[in-house]
Design a protein around this motif. Structure first.
Motif, PDB file in Angstrom:
ATOM      1  N   ILE A 165      13.280   5.130   3.369  1.00  0.00           N
ATOM      2  CA  ILE A 165      14.009   4.319   4.360  1.00  0.00           C
ATOM      3  C   ILE A 165      14.027   2.858   3.908  1.00  0.00           C
ATOM      4  CG2 ILE A 165      14.310   4.051   6.851  1.00  0.00           C
ATOM      5  CD1 ILE A 165      11.638   5.670   7.129  1.00  0.00           C
ATOM      6  N   SER A 183      -6.568  -2.295  12.314  1.00  0.00           N
ATOM      7  CA  SER A 183      -7.732  -2.451  11.434  1.00  0.00           C
ATOM      8  C   SER A 183      -9.014  -2.608  12.242  1.00  0.00           C
ATOM      9  CB  SER A 183      -7.599  -3.720  10.585  1.00  0.00           C
ATOM     10  OG  SER A 183      -6.386  -3.721   9.940  1.00  0.00           O
ATOM     11  N   GLN A 201       9.521  -0.482   1.778  1.00  0.00           N
ATOM     12  CA  GLN A 201      10.162  -0.361   0.457  1.00  0.00           C
ATOM     13  C   GLN A 201      10.129  -1.701  -0.290  1.00  0.00           C
ATOM     14  OE1 GLN A 201      11.319   2.245  -1.331  1.00  0.00           O
ATOM     15  NE2 GLN A 201      10.593   3.668   0.227  1.00  0.00           N
ATOM     16  N   LYS A 253      -1.857  10.164   4.111  1.00  0.00           N
ATOM     17  CA  LYS A 253      -0.839  10.988   4.788  1.00  0.00           C
ATOM     18  C   LYS A 253      -1.238  12.475   4.756  1.00  0.00           C
ATOM     19  CE  LYS A 253       1.978   7.737   6.107  1.00  0.00           C
ATOM     20  NZ  LYS A 253       2.155   7.422   7.537  1.00  0.00           N
ATOM     21  N   MET A 292      -2.382  -4.772  19.406  1.00  0.00           N
ATOM     22  CA  MET A 292      -3.626  -4.240  18.862  1.00  0.00           C
ATOM     23  C   MET A 292      -3.544  -4.209  17.342  1.00  0.00           C
ATOM     24  SD  MET A 292      -5.204  -0.726  20.208  1.00  0.00           S
ATOM     25  CE  MET A 292      -5.987  -1.286  21.678  1.00  0.00           C
ATOM     26  N   GLY A 296      11.702  10.741   4.788  1.00  0.00           N
ATOM     27  CA  GLY A 296      12.465  10.404   3.585  1.00  0.00           C
ATOM     28  C   GLY A 296      12.217   8.954   3.189  1.00  0.00           C
ATOM     29  N   GLY A 320      11.056  -2.122  11.186  1.00  0.00           N
ATOM     30  CA  GLY A 320      11.172  -0.872  10.428  1.00  0.00           C
ATOM     31  C   GLY A 320      11.547   0.315  11.310  1.00  0.00           C
ATOM     32  N   VAL A 364       4.026   5.790  14.397  1.00  0.00           N
ATOM     33  CA  VAL A 364       4.971   5.401  13.340  1.00  0.00           C
ATOM     34  C   VAL A 364       4.356   4.386  12.375  1.00  0.00           C
ATOM     35  CG1 VAL A 364       7.230   4.361  12.873  1.00  0.00           C
ATOM     36  CG2 VAL A 364       6.963   5.884  14.832  1.00  0.00           C
ATOM     37  N   GLY A 403      10.709  -2.713   5.401  1.00  0.00           N
ATOM     38  CA  GLY A 403       9.756  -3.604   4.736  1.00  0.00           C
ATOM     39  C   GLY A 403       8.819  -2.859   3.796  1.00  0.00           C
ATOM     40  N   GLY A 461       4.270   0.474  15.883  1.00  0.00           N
ATOM     41  CA  GLY A 461       5.149  -0.127  14.867  1.00  0.00           C
ATOM     42  C   GLY A 461       6.482  -0.591  15.427  1.00  0.00           C
TER      43      GLY A 461
HETATM   44  N1  LIG Z   1       9.921   3.273   4.363  1.00  0.00           N
HETATM   45  C1  LIG Z   1       9.819   4.423   3.716  1.00  0.00           C
HETATM   46  O1  LIG Z   1      10.531   4.672   2.718  1.00  0.00           O
HETATM   47  C2  LIG Z   1       8.856   5.468   4.183  1.00  0.00           C
HETATM   48  C3  LIG Z   1       8.787   6.685   3.482  1.00  0.00           C
HETATM   49  C4  LIG Z   1       7.911   7.670   3.921  1.00  0.00           C
HETATM   50  C5  LIG Z   1       7.117   7.448   5.028  1.00  0.00           C
HETATM   51  N2  LIG Z   1       7.191   6.251   5.683  1.00  0.00           N
HETATM   52  C6  LIG Z   1       6.335   6.068   6.858  1.00  0.00           C
HETATM   53  O2  LIG Z   1       7.133   5.637   7.938  1.00  0.00           O
HETATM   54  C7  LIG Z   1       6.346   4.867   8.847  1.00  0.00           C
HETATM   55  C8  LIG Z   1       7.072   3.585   9.188  1.00  0.00           C
HETATM   56  O3  LIG Z   1       7.136   2.789   8.018  1.00  0.00           O
HETATM   57  P1  LIG Z   1       8.244   1.645   7.847  1.00  0.00           P
HETATM   58  O4  LIG Z   1       9.036   2.014   6.667  1.00  0.00           O
HETATM   59  O5  LIG Z   1       8.905   1.371   9.141  1.00  0.00           O
HETATM   60  O6  LIG Z   1       7.272   0.434   7.445  1.00  0.00           O
HETATM   61  P2  LIG Z   1       7.363  -1.118   7.757  1.00  0.00           P
HETATM   62  O7  LIG Z   1       8.751  -1.558   7.957  1.00  0.00           O
HETATM   63  O8  LIG Z   1       6.539  -1.754   6.692  1.00  0.00           O
HETATM   64  O9  LIG Z   1       6.617  -1.234   9.187  1.00  0.00           O
HETATM   65  C9  LIG Z   1       5.249  -0.956   9.259  1.00  0.00           C
HETATM   66  C10 LIG Z   1       4.794  -1.087  10.699  1.00  0.00           C
HETATM   67  O10 LIG Z   1       3.374  -0.795  10.725  1.00  0.00           O
HETATM   68  C11 LIG Z   1       2.739  -1.854  11.407  1.00  0.00           C
HETATM   69  N3  LIG Z   1       1.372  -2.124  10.969  1.00  0.00           N
HETATM   70  C12 LIG Z   1       0.954  -2.399   9.708  1.00  0.00           C
HETATM   71  N4  LIG Z   1      -0.343  -2.719   9.718  1.00  0.00           N
HETATM   72  C13 LIG Z   1      -0.756  -2.657  11.018  1.00  0.00           C
HETATM   73  C14 LIG Z   1      -1.984  -2.899  11.670  1.00  0.00           C
HETATM   74  N5  LIG Z   1      -3.086  -3.306  11.009  1.00  0.00           N
HETATM   75  N6  LIG Z   1      -2.047  -2.738  13.020  1.00  0.00           N
HETATM   76  C15 LIG Z   1      -0.952  -2.349  13.723  1.00  0.00           C
HETATM   77  N7  LIG Z   1       0.244  -2.112  13.158  1.00  0.00           N
HETATM   78  C16 LIG Z   1       0.346  -2.276  11.812  1.00  0.00           C
HETATM   79  C17 LIG Z   1       3.588  -3.085  11.081  1.00  0.00           C
HETATM   80  O11 LIG Z   1       3.273  -4.138  11.954  1.00  0.00           O
HETATM   81  P3  LIG Z   1       3.197  -5.677  11.426  1.00  0.00           P
HETATM   82  O12 LIG Z   1       4.591  -6.204  11.490  1.00  0.00           O
HETATM   83  O13 LIG Z   1       2.258  -6.325  12.375  1.00  0.00           O
HETATM   84  O14 LIG Z   1       2.677  -5.623  10.013  1.00  0.00           O
HETATM   85  C18 LIG Z   1       4.982  -2.508  11.255  1.00  0.00           C
HETATM   86  O15 LIG Z   1       5.348  -2.449  12.601  1.00  0.00           O
HETATM   87  C19 LIG Z   1       4.988   4.654   8.164  1.00  0.00           C
HETATM   88  O16 LIG Z   1       4.057   5.558   8.699  1.00  0.00           O
HETATM   89  C20 LIG Z   1       5.279   4.989   6.710  1.00  0.00           C
HETATM   90  O17 LIG Z   1       4.140   5.442   6.026  1.00  0.00           O
HETATM   91  C21 LIG Z   1       8.032   5.257   5.299  1.00  0.00           C
END
Ligand SMILES: NC(=O)c1ccc[n+]([C@@H]2O[C@H](COP(=O)([O-])OP(=O)(O)OC[C@H]3O[C@@H](n4cnc5c(N)ncnc54)[C@H](OP(=O)(O)O)[C@@H]3O)[C@@H](O)[C@H]2O)c1
Length: 242
Positions: free
Chosen positions: A180, A49, A185, A149, A46, A178, A12, A78, A183, A8
């Motif tokens: 964050i 999916s 959100q 999760k 990679m 927590g 994010g 991540v 994207g 990731g």
């Molecule tokens: N944001 C929150 O409030 C929150 C709360 C609790 C837990 N989390 C957890 O924190 C972690 C990081 O989330 P984030 O908030 O940083 O989310 P984000 O900004 O939406 O980023 C998601 C990341 O996952 C990657 N990803 C999605 N689909 C993919 C695929 N098919 N293959 C490879 N990579 C893929 C995305 O890559 P692309 O750019 O290629 O899509 C991006 O780098 C996640 O595990 C999430 O569940 C987040």
């Protein structure tokens, strides 16, 4: 030297983590290309999916570095997705599988690759997967995300037992980040209120600045991963390190 395998990295929390681990060599594993490559030692592309491709190429990622016993190796899972945001009664098998591949199968294949590559490695070795409060409490519309999760949490619990039994000396834990401002959100706020009755609460988080900055959460993640006694707990919560 720390070698950090990180998913990731392009946006994010993953992008912020790449910047937080300034003393490390980041081995980035992403679907999309990474724009800020300042701190990236090696980069792999990679799509999580594509589980067949992952099974085929994961060993290549972990074989791409050759640490010595004074080095440390880390895997930080991540990347993750929240979709599908839908009531159980409206879910299709295809959208359920799409989530589980990214949130459960991919991090597990990476853990498998890491364990098989480094089980004999004599230096420090640590695995952290980012989980969510959704693993512990049901949220309407998020059955797939919550269960993905929860699955990750259990995979870590099993992994800990296996690592002890197999004498791998690999420490692992999950990290609760927590809420964050990323994207993810934005995806949540764009949900259909019919499918996601908590929509207004999440809109309010943004409007009232309740969302944490990715950089602050990444700094907490760094603290956790580098704790002297890392692995003595099964899980770490951002609120204790921010
Ligand atoms: N944001 C929150 O409030 C929150 C709360 C609790 C837990 N989390 C957890 O924190 C972690 C990081 O989330 P984030 O908030 O940083 O989310 P984000 O900004 O939406 O980023 C998601 C990341 O996952 C990657 N990803 C999605 N689909 C993919 C695929 N098919 N293959 C490879 N990579 C893929 C995305 O890559 P692309 O750019 O290629 O899509 C991006 O780098 C996640 O595990 C999430 O569940 C987040």
């Amino acid at each position: 030297m720390k070698y950090v395998f990180l998913t990731g990295t392009n946006r994010g929390l993953g992008e912020a983590a790449a910047k937080a681990f300034t003393d490390s060599r980041i081995i980035s594993i992403t679907r999309s290309s990474v724009e800020n490559t300042d701190n990236i030692y090696k980069s792999f592309t990679m799509d999580f999916s594509d589980t067949d491709a992952m099974e085929q190429f994961v060993s290549e990622i972990f074989n791409s570095v050759d640490p010595d016993e004074n080095d440390e190796v880390y895997l930080l899972n991540v990347a993750g997705i929240v979709d599908p945001v839908k009531a159980v009664s409206n879910l299709s098998a295809e959208e359920m599988l799409a989530n589980y591949k990214v949130n459960v199968v991919a991090p597990t294949l990476l853990i498998q690759g890491f364990v098989n590559r480094f089980k004999e490695f004599g230096g420090e070795k640590r695995i952290v997967t980012v989980t969510s409060g959704a693993a512990r409490g049901p949220i309407e519309g998020w059955s797939v995300y919550c269960s993905s999760k929860a699955a990750v949490n259990m995979i870590h619990s099993v992994l800990d037992k296996e690592n002890i039994h197999q004498g791998n000396n690999i420490k692992s834990a999950v990290f609760y980040p927590g809420v964050i401002d990323t994207g993810m959100q934005e995806v949540i706020r764009a949900s259909d209120i019919e499918e996601f009755p908590n929509l207004d609460r999440f809109k309010e988080y943004k409007e009232t600045n309740k969302l944490a900055k990715a950089e602050d959460v990444a700094a907490a993640l760094y603290k956790v991963v580098t704790l002297e006694d890392f692995g003595s707990e099964e899980s770490y919560d951002v609120k204790d390190y921010i």
